[in-house]
Design a protein around this motif. Structure first.
Motif, PDB file in Angstrom:
ATOM      1  N   ARG A   1      -6.588  13.915  -1.984  1.00  0.00           N
ATOM      2  CA  ARG A   1      -6.945  15.224  -1.451  1.00  0.00           C
ATOM      3  C   ARG A   1      -5.643  15.971  -1.146  1.00  0.00           C
ATOM      4  O   ARG A   1      -4.673  15.387  -0.673  1.00  0.00           O
ATOM      5  CB  ARG A   1      -7.799  15.098  -0.190  1.00  0.00           C
ATOM      6  CG  ARG A   1      -9.157  14.477  -0.438  1.00  0.00           C
ATOM      7  CD  ARG A   1     -10.008  14.512   0.826  1.00  0.00           C
ATOM      8  NE  ARG A   1     -10.276  15.886   1.250  1.00  0.00           N
ATOM      9  CZ  ARG A   1     -11.296  16.623   0.803  1.00  0.00           C
ATOM     10  NH1 ARG A   1     -12.133  16.118  -0.109  1.00  0.00           N
ATOM     11  NH2 ARG A   1     -11.485  17.843   1.244  1.00  0.00           N
TER      12      ARG A   1
ATOM     13  N   ASP B   1       0.855  -1.172   0.000  1.00  0.00           N
ATOM     14  CA  ASP B   1       0.000   0.000   0.000  1.00  0.00           C
ATOM     15  C   ASP B   1       0.900   1.233   0.000  1.00  0.00           C
ATOM     16  O   ASP B   1       1.445   1.640   1.039  1.00  0.00           O
ATOM     17  CB  ASP B   1      -0.904  -0.017   1.231  1.00  0.00           C
ATOM     18  CG  ASP B   1      -1.966   1.076   1.158  1.00  0.00           C
ATOM     19  OD1 ASP B   1      -2.070   1.714   0.096  1.00  0.00           O
ATOM     20  OD2 ASP B   1      -2.666   1.274   2.161  1.00  0.00           O
TER      21      ASP B   1
ATOM     22  N   GLU C   1      -4.497   9.904   0.479  1.00  0.00           N
ATOM     23  CA  GLU C   1      -5.594   9.145  -0.106  1.00  0.00           C
ATOM     24  C   GLU C   1      -6.873   9.396   0.698  1.00  0.00           C
ATOM     25  O   GLU C   1      -6.829   9.544   1.932  1.00  0.00           O
ATOM     26  CB  GLU C   1      -5.254   7.658  -0.113  1.00  0.00           C
ATOM     27  CG  GLU C   1      -4.056   7.303  -0.984  1.00  0.00           C
ATOM     28  CD  GLU C   1      -3.779   5.812  -0.992  1.00  0.00           C
ATOM     29  OE1 GLU C   1      -4.657   5.050  -0.548  1.00  0.00           O
ATOM     30  OE2 GLU C   1      -2.683   5.412  -1.429  1.00  0.00           O
ATOM     31  N   VAL C   2      -7.956   9.437   0.023  1.00  0.00           N
ATOM     32  CA  VAL C   2      -9.217   9.773   0.672  1.00  0.00           C
ATOM     33  C   VAL C   2      -9.583   8.737   1.720  1.00  0.00           C
ATOM     34  O   VAL C   2      -9.995   9.075   2.850  1.00  0.00           O
ATOM     35  CB  VAL C   2     -10.340   9.911  -0.384  1.00  0.00           C
ATOM     36  CG1 VAL C   2     -11.685  10.124   0.299  1.00  0.00           C
ATOM     37  CG2 VAL C   2     -10.026  11.043  -1.347  1.00  0.00           C
ATOM     38  N   HIS C   3      -9.415   7.481   1.433  1.00  0.00           N
ATOM     39  CA  HIS C   3      -9.844   6.410   2.329  1.00  0.00           C
ATOM     40  C   HIS C   3      -8.710   5.910   3.226  1.00  0.00           C
ATOM     41  O   HIS C   3      -8.951   5.065   4.088  1.00  0.00           O
ATOM     42  CB  HIS C   3     -10.418   5.247   1.515  1.00  0.00           C
ATOM     43  CG  HIS C   3     -11.576   5.639   0.640  1.00  0.00           C
ATOM     44  ND1 HIS C   3     -12.801   6.034   1.153  1.00  0.00           N
ATOM     45  CD2 HIS C   3     -11.690   5.716  -0.715  1.00  0.00           C
ATOM     46  CE1 HIS C   3     -13.624   6.319   0.156  1.00  0.00           C
ATOM     47  NE2 HIS C   3     -12.981   6.141  -0.992  1.00  0.00           N
ATOM     48  N   LYS C   4      -7.495   6.374   2.993  1.00  0.00           N
ATOM     49  CA  LYS C   4      -6.349   5.944   3.814  1.00  0.00           C
ATOM     50  C   LYS C   4      -5.544   7.187   4.158  1.00  0.00           C
ATOM     51  O   LYS C   4      -4.623   7.571   3.442  1.00  0.00           O
ATOM     52  CB  LYS C   4      -5.486   4.927   3.054  1.00  0.00           C
ATOM     53  CG  LYS C   4      -6.229   3.650   2.689  1.00  0.00           C
ATOM     54  CD  LYS C   4      -5.333   2.721   1.879  1.00  0.00           C
ATOM     55  CE  LYS C   4      -6.089   1.458   1.481  1.00  0.00           C
ATOM     56  NZ  LYS C   4      -5.251   0.559   0.639  1.00  0.00           N
ATOM     57  N   GLN C   5      -5.943   7.784   5.274  1.00  0.00           N
ATOM     58  CA  GLN C   5      -5.332   9.051   5.639  1.00  0.00           C
ATOM     59  C   GLN C   5      -3.861   8.903   6.032  1.00  0.00           C
ATOM     60  O   GLN C   5      -3.115   9.886   6.022  1.00  0.00           O
ATOM     61  CB  GLN C   5      -6.120   9.675   6.810  1.00  0.00           C
ATOM     62  CG  GLN C   5      -7.571   9.994   6.475  1.00  0.00           C
ATOM     63  CD  GLN C   5      -7.696  11.104   5.454  1.00  0.00           C
ATOM     64  OE1 GLN C   5      -6.858  11.993   5.413  1.00  0.00           O
ATOM     65  NE2 GLN C   5      -8.734  11.051   4.625  1.00  0.00           N
TER      66      GLN C   5
ATOM     67  N   SER D   1      -6.874   5.210  -5.593  1.00  0.00           N
ATOM     68  CA  SER D   1      -7.776   5.955  -4.716  1.00  0.00           C
ATOM     69  C   SER D   1      -7.728   7.436  -5.044  1.00  0.00           C
ATOM     70  O   SER D   1      -6.747   7.955  -5.602  1.00  0.00           O
ATOM     71  CB  SER D   1      -7.390   5.729  -3.253  1.00  0.00           C
ATOM     72  OG  SER D   1      -7.463   4.357  -2.937  1.00  0.00           O
TER      73      SER D   1
ATOM     74  N   ASP E   1      -2.458   7.808  -6.977  1.00  0.00           N
ATOM     75  CA  ASP E   1      -2.254   6.612  -6.167  1.00  0.00           C
ATOM     76  C   ASP E   1      -1.606   5.553  -7.052  1.00  0.00           C
ATOM     77  O   ASP E   1      -2.198   5.113  -8.049  1.00  0.00           O
ATOM     78  CB  ASP E   1      -3.583   6.125  -5.617  1.00  0.00           C
ATOM     79  CG  ASP E   1      -3.411   4.904  -4.723  1.00  0.00           C
ATOM     80  OD1 ASP E   1      -2.248   4.581  -4.402  1.00  0.00           O
ATOM     81  OD2 ASP E   1      -4.417   4.281  -4.353  1.00  0.00           O
TER      82      ASP E   1
END
Length: 794
Positions: A420, A380, A464-468, A417, A411
């Motif tokens: 932001r 990741d 990443e939006v879902h993995k800060q 992803s 990403d």
């Protein structure tokens, strides 16, 4: 052992028989050729007659067998003189080494016997002297004769090696007959007699690998291609036997440990043909991926193995090094990996010996290869910006919301992803910029001033939006482009001076300008006068076209009395687009100058102050004022330090000048450091007043109501109260006009300073010592030290 004893006995009997036979022949020869005791004449070479005395017996040496263990003394040959007729008148005497201890002689018959067992290894021969003398007179009948008794050797010592154990090395795979080591034994028996010391070597253990030379004791290899890896150490037993190795000889043995040393006769071999490894795409260069190991049975430098990558699609991505402590090949990452780009790599790794022995090169190549397959594991990963850094430009004074530039990150994972964006506010404390969280557009929030901050360095985060927790950071440099928003001004605060006698067109000052804008919007500067004063009759301006201008006098003759100050406006324009200009005022003062043009004075009132004071006069007046102030200050200080008397009563009243109190103050002159209430006796307040001049038997309480209040500070009331107490006290002495104040406080170790309690008179006391008590007792010393004063007063 029994065989050994039989052999020794046979040898001893054989030697004894030979010796007896030789003695018999000698005796028979002596009997047939008995010499005369008288000398005879011989003719010399020149006819001279020589006389020689002939000895009665002749011998050379005798032999005695060593280690004889028979019951009777060992017999030696008999000594007999020619003049011995057998009547017993001749006495034989034996002297020399061992005579009388080891060897004894029969003084009648001349027979010699050995009384002890002899060991040839301790002593090989004895030198003795024999003589025949007259038994009655001890007169020598024959001259003394010296002979040697030799101890005949027998084989009674086995061979002995120099060392009990030997250690030797020989390279493995040595040729047959290669010398290993030489062992040496020694035999204490006589090497010149028989075979008692003749040694023969043989091998008892260690065959068929080794052999030994019978005469030299050199051990040699007996088999070819002995392999250390199969067997490294051998134990060999060597025997040394005397008597030439024949039966009956004695023997000794020694042990020899032979070690085969290693040679490089084995190539390295991988135990498997393929190695499987895995590495995460997040691994950094230099990180270990895995290890491979080729086995080499050789040891030391012969077993050193070096690893290298010779082929494969991962040659540029991986590298291999050798760990010489573990003899392993360490595969390491060389460059960053990307799972989305390539998921596996293959390497061909070679292991080869570092040191190769040319003698064994025919055994084949001393190297081996193996295939290493490396799988890249997905990780990741944080977002990745398209550029490692960004540089943008924006004009100063741009309106709020002006777009500066755009950053972009993505990403790298397969999920791709959404990203932001945000600005690191630690790098933009004044909040000049804002970024769109969705698309990465950077905009201004407030106007920028290049003259204040020409560059802005900020950092932009991408998450990443879902993995800060997956975050990336990129530096962004923003250059503020200059616009012409600053008009030029004087480079300094100029003030010009012109002489009254200045000539026309005389230059008296050069000015320059400064502009905060960039060089593109600054120089070159243009200097000019405003249009309304371009025909100014007093001064004119000349542009030097080098960003400076000169101010000149247009007319001659200026007067400070008429006008001593002129203000000249000057217009300065820059070369920007659009150009900016500013009007700056130059202050010009009219001054008096000498004929050379040097300034003398620029004060316009200097000519109307003829009746004024000069500078020297003003300085003298100020000095006088300062001196007067100093005198006044000294006077006031001395006035304050003037000493005042301690009491207000007359100094002649000695009794009232003695004050005793129980707190320590600042001296006699200190009348403000204590409370008058402390003079009151605390015991008096409680109704008990001790006396210091007598020892009373009865104590009377003072009248109630006559005691002063504890907090009273009236001296007059205090003294009156004491007088009344003294008058009403029946124990008071008749001289009731004198009150003693000798109380020093309860428990005080100090005595009274008053002399009134003393039994002596004034004439008997000497108060000169009070002069040595210091300044605090000066007053007391003056009172008691001068007797004449008291006499006069009385």
């Amino acid at each position: 052992p029994k065989m050994k004893e039989d052999s020794c006995l046979h040898a001893a009997l054989l030697c004894l028989g030979v010796l007896c036979y030789s003695q018999a022949l000698t005796a028979d020869r002596l009997n047939h050729t008995r010499p005369s005791l008288h000398g005879h004449r011989e003719k010399g070479k020149e006819g001279q007659v020589l006389h020689r005395s002939k000895r009665g017996w002749v011998w050379n040496q005798f032999f005695v067998i060593e280690e004889y263990t028979g019951p009777d003394p060992r017999g030696c040959p008999r000594l007999h003189s020619d003049i011995d007729s057998g009547d017993g008148n001749i006495k034989y005497i034996l002297s020399g080494e061992g005579a009388g201890i080891i060897f004894v002689i029969d003084d009648k018959s001349g027979n010699i016997h050995a009384t002890k067992t002899l060991d040839r290894e301790e002593r090989a021969q004895y030198t003795l002297t024999a003589q025949a003398v007259d038994r009655n007179t001890n007169r020598p009948l024959e001259p003394p004769s010296e002979f040697i008794v030799k101890v005949q050797d027998i084989n009674d010592n086995p061979p002995e090696f120099l060392h009990e154990n030997y250690h030797a090395n020989v390279p493995e795979r040595s040729n047959v007959g290669t010398s290993v080591i030489q062992v040496t034994a020694s035999d204490a028996d006589d090497p010149t007699y028989g075979n008692s010391a003749k040694l023969v070597y043989s091998i008892l253990e260690g065959q068929p690998y080794f052999s030994v030379e019978a005469q030299t004791g050199i051990i040699r290899t007996a088999l070819p291609n002995m392999d250390r890896e199969a067997k490294e150490e051998y134990h060999v037993v060597i025997q040394a036997k005397d008597m030439g190795g024949h039966m009956g000889g004695l023997s000794g043995t020694t042990k020899v440990t032979i070690t085969l040393t290693d040679v490089n006769d084995n190539p390295p071999k991988f135990p498997q043909s393929v190695y499987q490894m895995a590495v995460s795409e997040a691994a950094v260069p230099g990180e270990e991926v895995g290890r491979v190991k080729a086995k080499d049975p050789d040891i030391g430098e012969n077993g050193l193995v070096a690893y290298s990558i010779i082929d494969g699609d991962g040659v540029d991505m991986f590298e291999i090094t050798t760990d010489y402590e573990t003899q392993e090949g360490v595969v390491k990452l060389k460059k960053l990996l990307d799972f989305e780009t390539k998921k596996s790599y293959s390497l061909k790794v070679e292991a080869s010996n570092v040191h190769i022995d040319p003698k064994f090169i025919s055994n084949g190549p001393f190297k081996d290869t193996v295939t290493v397959k490396i799988a890249v594991e997905d990780a990741d990963e944080p977002p990745v910006f398209l550029k490692p850094s960004y540089v943008f430009e924006v004009h100063e004074n741009a309106a709020s919301g002006t777009v500066v530039g755009k950053v972009h990150a993505k990403d790298p994972d397969a999920a791709n992803s959404a990203i932001r964006y945000s600005i690191d506010r630690h790098t933009d404390l004044e909040r000049y910029f804002i970024i769109n969280a969705e698309d990465g557009n950077i905009k201004t929030i407030k106007a920028l001033d290049r003259e204040e901050i020409p560059w802005h360095n900020i950092s932009v985060f991408a998450v990443e939006v879902h993995k800060q927790h997956q975050e990336a950071k990129v530096p962004v440099a923003i250059k503020v482009i200059d616009v012409n928003d600053n008009a030029p001004r004087f480079a300094d605060a100029y003030e010009a001076f012109v002489c009254e006698n200045a000539r026309s067109n005389q230059q008296f000052i050069t000015i320059s300008a400064d502009d905060k804008d960039d060089s593109a919007n600054g120089p070159r500067f243009i200097f000019s006068l405003p249009p309304e004063i371009i025909h100014n009759p007093n001064f004119t301006l000349r542009d030097n076209r080098d960003n400076t201008a000169s101010v000149l006098v247009r007319r001659e003759g200026f007067s400070r009395h008429k006008q001593d100050l002129y203000l000249l406006p000057i217009v300065i324009s820059d070369g920007g687009v659009p150009p900016l200009s500013s009007t700056n005022t130059l202050t010009i003062r009219v001054c008096g100058c000498d004929s050379n043009g040097s300034l003398l004075s620029c004060n316009a009132e200097a000519y109307v102050l003829n009746a004024g004071l000069s500078t020297g006069a003003l300085i003298a007046i100020l000095a006088c004022i300062v001196i007067l102030l100093v005198i006044v200050v000294l006077f006031v200080t001395l006035k304050r330090q003037k000493k005042e008397p301690l009491i207000v009563f007359e100094e002649e009243d000695v009794r009232e000048n003695i004050i005793t109190y129980d707190d320590e103050g600042g001296g006699e002159e200190d009348t403000e450091a204590f409370d008058i209430a402390t003079l009151q006796n605390p015991d008096g307040i409680n109704g008990f007043i001790p006396r210091k001049d007598i020892k009373p038997e009865y104590q009377y309480l003072p009248r109630p109501g006559l005691r002063p209040a504890p907090n009273s500070v009236d001296v007059d009331d205090f003294i009156n109260t004491r007088i009344q107490e003294a008058d009403n006290d029946p124990t008071a002495p008749p001289y009731d006009s004198i009150q003693i104040y000798g109380y020093e406080g309860r428990g005080s170790v100090a005595g009274s300073l008053s002399s009134l309690e003393s039994a002596t008179t004034d004439s008997d006391l000497d108060y000169d010592y009070l002069q040595n008590w210091g300044p605090r007792f000066k007053k007391l010393a003056d009172l008691y030290g001068s007797k004449d004063t008291f006499d006069d007063d009385s």
